[in-house]
Write a protein that holds these residues in place. Sequence first.
Motif, short mmCIF file in Angstrom:
data_model
loop_
_atom_site.label_atom_id
_atom_site.label_comp_id
_atom_site.label_asym_id
_atom_site.label_seq_id
_atom_site.Cartn_x
_atom_site.Cartn_y
_atom_site.Cartn_z
N PHE A 233 0.82 -1.13 0.00
CA PHE A 233 -0.09 -0.11 -0.07
C PHE A 233 0.93 1.30 0.16
O PHE A 233 1.88 1.46 0.81
N ASP A 234 0.57 2.14 -0.89
CA ASP A 234 1.13 3.52 -1.03
C ASP A 234 0.59 4.33 -0.02
O ASP A 234 -0.77 4.95 -0.17
N ASP A 236 0.87 7.65 0.21
CA ASP A 236 0.63 8.88 -0.18
C ASP A 236 -1.03 8.81 -0.88
O ASP A 236 -1.41 9.84 -1.23
N ILE A 237 -1.49 7.47 -1.05
CA ILE A 237 -3.06 7.60 -1.73
C ILE A 237 -3.76 7.94 -1.01
O ILE A 237 -4.95 8.53 -1.05
N SER A 239 -3.55 10.85 0.83
CA SER A 239 -4.01 12.24 0.55
C SER A 239 -5.03 12.51 -0.35
O SER A 239 -5.59 13.63 -0.29
N GLN A 240 -5.46 11.37 -1.10
CA GLN A 240 -6.71 11.88 -1.95
C GLN A 240 -8.00 11.42 -1.12
O GLN A 240 -9.08 11.65 -1.67
#
Length: 265
Positions: A233-234, A236-237, A239-240
Amino acid sequence: MSIYGQYDLRGILGDQTGEDFIEKKKTTKVFLAEIEEVKPNPNNKFSTDSEGIDLLASNIEENGLLHDLVAYRCGDKYVLISGHRRLLALQKLMTCKKNYVYHGMDITGRVPLTVIDNPKNEDAIGLLIISANHQRNLSAQEKREVIRYTLSCLKSLEKDGKYTWPVGVRTCTVIAEKTGIAEHFIKDFLAETGLSKGKNEQNCRSREMSEEEKTMKGFKKAIRTLKKQASGFDADILSQFNSNEIADIKTQLQELICQLQAIIE
C-alpha cells in the motif's frame, strides 16, 4: 419410508382425521375381532390410568368409536400396537353391560382392527408402539423413559444388523422423529445422562469439524490477502481521501483488530 429407519408406524396410521382418515378407510380393510381375541402388548410403556380410561369409555359410549386399533396376529390372538387405552375402555363398557358403535354400527363385544405383519422382534415392536403414540402428551418423566427406551431399541436393532443409523443426522434428531418429543428436550436429556449413539454423534462432530476447518482456511486466506495488500500500500494515496474517509478506515481497522484479539484470546 422414513429416512430415519424402517420402523415408522405413521405410514400405516396416517393422521386418522379428516380426509386422511377417509382415504385410509378406502385402502385398508378393517377386521372385526372378538374382544377376547385382542390383548395388550407387554412392550407397551405408556400409562393407562384408570381415570383416563373411565373418561374415554364415557366418550365412546356417547360418540362411538371413531378409529380402529392396530395389531398383529400371534397364535390365536391379536396383540396390540396401537389402541391400548381404547381396548381398556371397550372392556370397561362390556363390564358395565353397555353397548358401543363404530361409525354408526353396533359392534359391542368386538374390536375393529387393522392387522399388520408380526414384526417378530421385541425392539421393532417397541418402536412401532412408540410411533403409534407419536402425538401423545407425556410428562417430563415419561418423555425421559421413552427416549431411553427408544435409544435402547435402536441400538439393539443396529447390533443385530436390522437398523442403520442415518449418516450425518444427530441422535436427538432421529429420536425426535420417532417419538414426537421436542428435539431440544432430547438433546438436553442425552447431555445430562451421557447417553448417545456414539459413532453417529462422532460422524456429526466430524462433519461439523470439517465445516469449521473450511471456515478457518478461508479466514486465514483473507488475513494473508489483507496483509499482502497492506505491504504494497502506498501511503501517499491517503492524501486523496478526506478526513471522514480516513477516520472510517481507522475505525474499521480498529474493529477488525478487536475481533481478531477476541478470537485468539
